[in-house]
Enzyme design. Sequence first.
Site, PDB file in Angstrom:
ATOM      1  N   GLU B  68     -51.955 114.560 149.594  1.00 23.99           N
ATOM      2  CA  GLU B  68     -53.126 114.005 148.905  1.00 23.99           C
ATOM      3  C   GLU B  68     -54.380 114.049 149.776  1.00 23.99           C
ATOM      4  O   GLU B  68     -55.489 114.198 149.277  1.00 23.99           O
ATOM      5  CB  GLU B  68     -52.857 112.570 148.449  1.00 23.99           C
ATOM      6  CG  GLU B  68     -51.902 112.460 147.264  1.00 23.99           C
ATOM      7  CD  GLU B  68     -50.429 112.456 147.665  1.00 23.99           C
ATOM      8  OE1 GLU B  68     -50.145 112.660 148.876  1.00 23.99           O
ATOM      9  OE2 GLU B  68     -49.571 112.250 146.790  1.00 23.99           O
ATOM     10  N   PHE B 130     -42.309  98.851 142.296  1.00 29.91           N
ATOM     11  CA  PHE B 130     -42.101 100.121 142.974  1.00 29.91           C
ATOM     12  C   PHE B 130     -43.389 100.947 142.954  1.00 29.91           C
ATOM     13  O   PHE B 130     -43.986 101.152 141.901  1.00 29.91           O
ATOM     14  CB  PHE B 130     -40.961 100.901 142.303  1.00 29.91           C
ATOM     15  CG  PHE B 130     -40.725 102.242 142.941  1.00 29.91           C
ATOM     16  CD1 PHE B 130     -40.278 102.332 144.250  1.00 29.91           C
ATOM     17  CD2 PHE B 130     -40.983 103.412 142.238  1.00 29.91           C
ATOM     18  CE1 PHE B 130     -40.087 103.568 144.854  1.00 29.91           C
ATOM     19  CE2 PHE B 130     -40.786 104.648 142.838  1.00 29.91           C
ATOM     20  CZ  PHE B 130     -40.340 104.725 144.148  1.00 29.91           C
ATOM     21  N   GLN B 131     -43.798 101.398 144.113  1.00 31.15           N
ATOM     22  CA  GLN B 131     -45.016 102.192 144.301  1.00 31.15           C
ATOM     23  C   GLN B 131     -46.279 101.500 143.798  1.00 31.15           C
ATOM     24  O   GLN B 131     -47.206 102.143 143.323  1.00 31.15           O
ATOM     25  CB  GLN B 131     -44.870 103.579 143.668  1.00 31.15           C
ATOM     26  CG  GLN B 131     -43.816 104.409 144.405  1.00 31.15           C
ATOM     27  CD  GLN B 131     -43.825 105.872 144.044  1.00 31.15           C
ATOM     28  OE1 GLN B 131     -44.222 106.244 142.951  1.00 31.15           O
ATOM     29  NE2 GLN B 131     -43.381 106.713 144.956  1.00 31.15           N
ATOM     30  N   LYS B 180     -50.426 102.975 134.069  1.00 34.14           N
ATOM     31  CA  LYS B 180     -49.645 103.941 133.313  1.00 34.14           C
ATOM     32  C   LYS B 180     -49.683 103.626 131.811  1.00 34.14           C
ATOM     33  O   LYS B 180     -49.773 104.529 130.972  1.00 34.14           O
ATOM     34  CB  LYS B 180     -48.201 103.935 133.818  1.00 34.14           C
ATOM     35  CG  LYS B 180     -47.400 105.109 133.303  1.00 34.14           C
ATOM     36  CD  LYS B 180     -46.053 105.223 134.014  1.00 34.14           C
ATOM     37  CE  LYS B 180     -45.319 106.470 133.543  1.00 34.14           C
ATOM     38  NZ  LYS B 180     -44.017 106.623 134.201  1.00 34.14           N
TER      39      LYS B 180
END
Lengths: 184, 579
Positions: B68, B130-131, B180
Site C-alpha cells: 500500500e 478483525f482488521q 463495508k
Amino acid sequence: MKQEFTISLFTEDHIGILGQITIILTRRQINIDSITASESAVTGVQLLTIVVSTTDEMIQKVARQMEKLVDVMKVFVHSSDQIIYQEIALFKISTKGLMSGNVIDHIVRDHHARILEVSPEYIVLEKTGHKTEITELLAQLEPYGVLQFARSGRVAITKQVKELNSYLKEMDEANRFKTEPTLN
Amino acid sequence: MKTVQEKEQATIEVNGQKHITGAEALLECLIEEGVDTIFGYPGGAIMPVYDKLMDYEDRLKHILTRHEQGAAHAAQAYAMVTGRPGICFATSGPGATNLVTGIANAFLDSVPVVFITAQVVSSLIGTDAFQETDIIGVSMPITKWNCQVKKSHEIPDTIAKAFYIAKSGRPGPVLIDITKDAQLEKLNFKYKKCDYIRSYNPHIPLHTKAIESAAIMINHAERPLILAGHGVLISGAEDELKAFAEKTGIPVASTLLGLSGFPSSHRLFTGMLGMHGNYGPNLLTNEADLIIAIGMRFDDRVTGNLKKYAKKATIIHIEIDEAEINKNVVVDVEINNDAKEALKYLIPLVKENSFEKWIREFRICDKTEYEKVIKPETIPEKGEIKMGEVVSRISEITKGEAIIVTDVGQNQMVAARYYKFNHPNSLVTSGGMGTMGFGLPAGLGAKIGRPDKQVITFVGDGGIQMTIQELGTIFQYNVPVKIIILNNNFLGMVRQWQDMFFDKRYASTELVNPDFVMISKAYSIPAKKVSKREDLNSSLQEMLASEGPYLLDIAIEKEGNVFPMVEPGASVSEIRLTY
Ligand SMILES: Cc1ncc(C[n+]2csc(CCOP(=O)(O)OP(=O)(O)O)c2C)c(N)n1
C-alpha cells in the site's frame, strides 16, 4: 513571556474536530487550562472556548494553524481584558463543620455564593466568578471539610462588536469572487 | 452468474437517479471527477468496491501495487506530474496503516491525493473487530481533512467535498474511510461537484495594499533575491514568475520542491537553496537587502540557523497558507494569497530594472563552486564513477526534457543539483518527509501519469530495497520507467554524516547487497551493471533508447560526499565547499 489567552473557536459540528484542535496544542507543548464546548448563537455552529497560557508569538501561530482546519470557521484569541468571562464552581462541604456559629452565612454573603442544597450530611454551594475568586472561596472552605469540588471551564463573551454572523457573510462574499482552483 | 450487461440493466433509474450500491456510487463519483487511474490494494473490507471495479474496467484503470505504501507514493507522483489528484485505495486495518508513510509524505509536500480506505461494518466499529483500526484517528494529523462514511447516501457529497478540499487552497491529502455496509447498501445516486464549504475558504481576496507596498520595496531594492518554492508550481505561476523576474531583473533561487518552476538554464537562475543547494544563493541570502519568498515555507533545511538567516533583508512573503507566514521567519510584508494571483497584480506595479553588479556576485560564487565541487563531481578524469557524473550525463542526453524522480539521500541531492530542468513539474521527490523508498513507486506513478515523457528514477542501493517489490508492478503493467541505482554499498547520506560529525564511525551503514541485475531480470526487466567510466555513456544511451522498463545498477565511488553543505546548526552563509 507567557500570559493567559482565551481562544474562541467557531466550528462545524464535525466528529473529531476537538481532537484536531488539541493535537495542535499538544505538538507545541501547550497545556489546556480549561475547555468548554457548546452551541453558539448561530444554529449548527459549535463554540469551543479554550484557555491556555503561552507567549504572544506562539498563540498567533497556533491560532493560524487552528483556523486552517477545514471544519473551523473562525478563531479569535483574546487576552483576559478583552472579554467578559465566568467560571462556575460547586462545593460539597460537610454540614457539621459549617453549621457552627454564623460561618455559613458570612461565607455565602462575602463571596456572593449560593446555597443549592442542604442535608444533615452536606451542603452544596455554588459560586460563579473568576478562577481566582473561586480558589479564594475554596481556601476558605477547606478548614470545614470540602468533600467534593468541581469547577467548570471558562465561558466567555467578547467585548468586540463584530459578530460571527458578519464574518460568515464576508466569507460568503469572498467565495463569490473565486476562480476555479488551478493546479499544474 | 449474471453478465455485466444484465447487471447494468439491473440498475434501474428512478427520476433520473440511478439506484446503485455505495461501491458503485464511489466509482461513479471518481468518474465525475475526471479520474481514470487508481493505485491500490484489495482486502476483505474493500472487496465490494473491487468487485464493482471489474464493471468499470473500461473507464477506471486500477494499478495493483505490491504494497500500500507503493500505491500511496505512486498516486502522489501521478498527481505531481499531471496536476490532477492522485487516487489510492486500501482495505481496513493493515491496508490502511500501510498507507501512513505515504499520506504523511503527501501532506508535507502539499500534494492532492484522495485516499479511500475501507472500514469494517459499522456495527463492529469500536469493538476491536478483525482488521479494524481507527484510521481516522491515526491519519488526523497527516491529512488536510478526513471523514468516515457509514451510510451509502453520504458517499457522493463526501467524495465531492474530499476532491474540493484536496485540490483547492494549499493542496493536500484527504482520507475517506467507508464502512463495508455502506459500500453494499443501495442509494439513489446523484452527483454534484463541491465548490463551497462554509467553514473553509481557499479563495482569499487579493491583499492589494500589501502587494502595493511590496512593489515599492522592490522598486527601491539594491540587492533583491527571489526565493521560489513549490507554491509556484502548484498555482501554475511559472510564466508569471518568469515575467516578474525578467521585468525586474531580480535573480531567482529555488527550494528543492520549487525546482523546475523556473528554467535551470535561465540567465537569472542562481540555483537551489538549502543544505546541499548551490553556493551562491545560500551565501548571498545573507547579503540580500530584500527577499521575495514565493510559495515556500522557510523549512529548516532551507534556512539553516534561523538566528543568522537573512538578517540584512526586508522580507516579503507570498504564501497561500496563512499558518506558514511568520511561522519560522518573521516577515515584513505578508501577502497571504495564491502565488499566481499575487504576481499578476504585482508585475504591472514594478519597474523595469537590472542588477548586473549583484548578479555578478552570484556568478563569482558559481565559478568557485564549479572549480571546487561541480567540475570534479561531474567530469572526473580518474577514479570510480561519481553520482554527479551520472546525473550530468543524463541531463545532457535528455536535454532537460525528462521527468526526474528521486529517492532520498545523496542520490536525491545530486539529482536535484545536477539535472537541468526545462519544464515545470519535472522533478518528483520527497521533500518535507525525506521518505526512503519513495523513488521506485513514485517513478512508476509518474510514468503512468506522463507516458509521453521519459521518466528516470534515481535511487540509492538502500532506498530501493525499501520498496523493491514495486518492480513487480512495473513488470505486470509494463511501465517503461528507467531506474538508475546509484550504488555505493552504503546508506550514503548517513555515512556522510558519520564521516563528518561522528568520527567516521560507520555504525550500521554498510550494506551487503543482492545482485540487483538478477533481481530485475527475475521480473523480466532488462538490467545491466555498470562499473567502468568508459561504459557509462553507452549504457545510459542504451537504457534511454530501450522501449520498456530498464534498470541500471551503477557502481559509484563508495565514500563520496555531497557538497556544498550547510552543516546542521550553521548559518547559510557558513556553507562549506569541502571539509
Ligand atoms: C524511511 C527512512 N528511513 C531512514 C531514513 C534516514 N536516511 C536518510 S538518507 C539515508 C541513507 C540512504 O541511503 P541510500 O538509499 O543508499 O542512498 P544514498 O544516500 O547512498 O544515495 C537514510 C538511512 C530516511 N530518510 N527514510
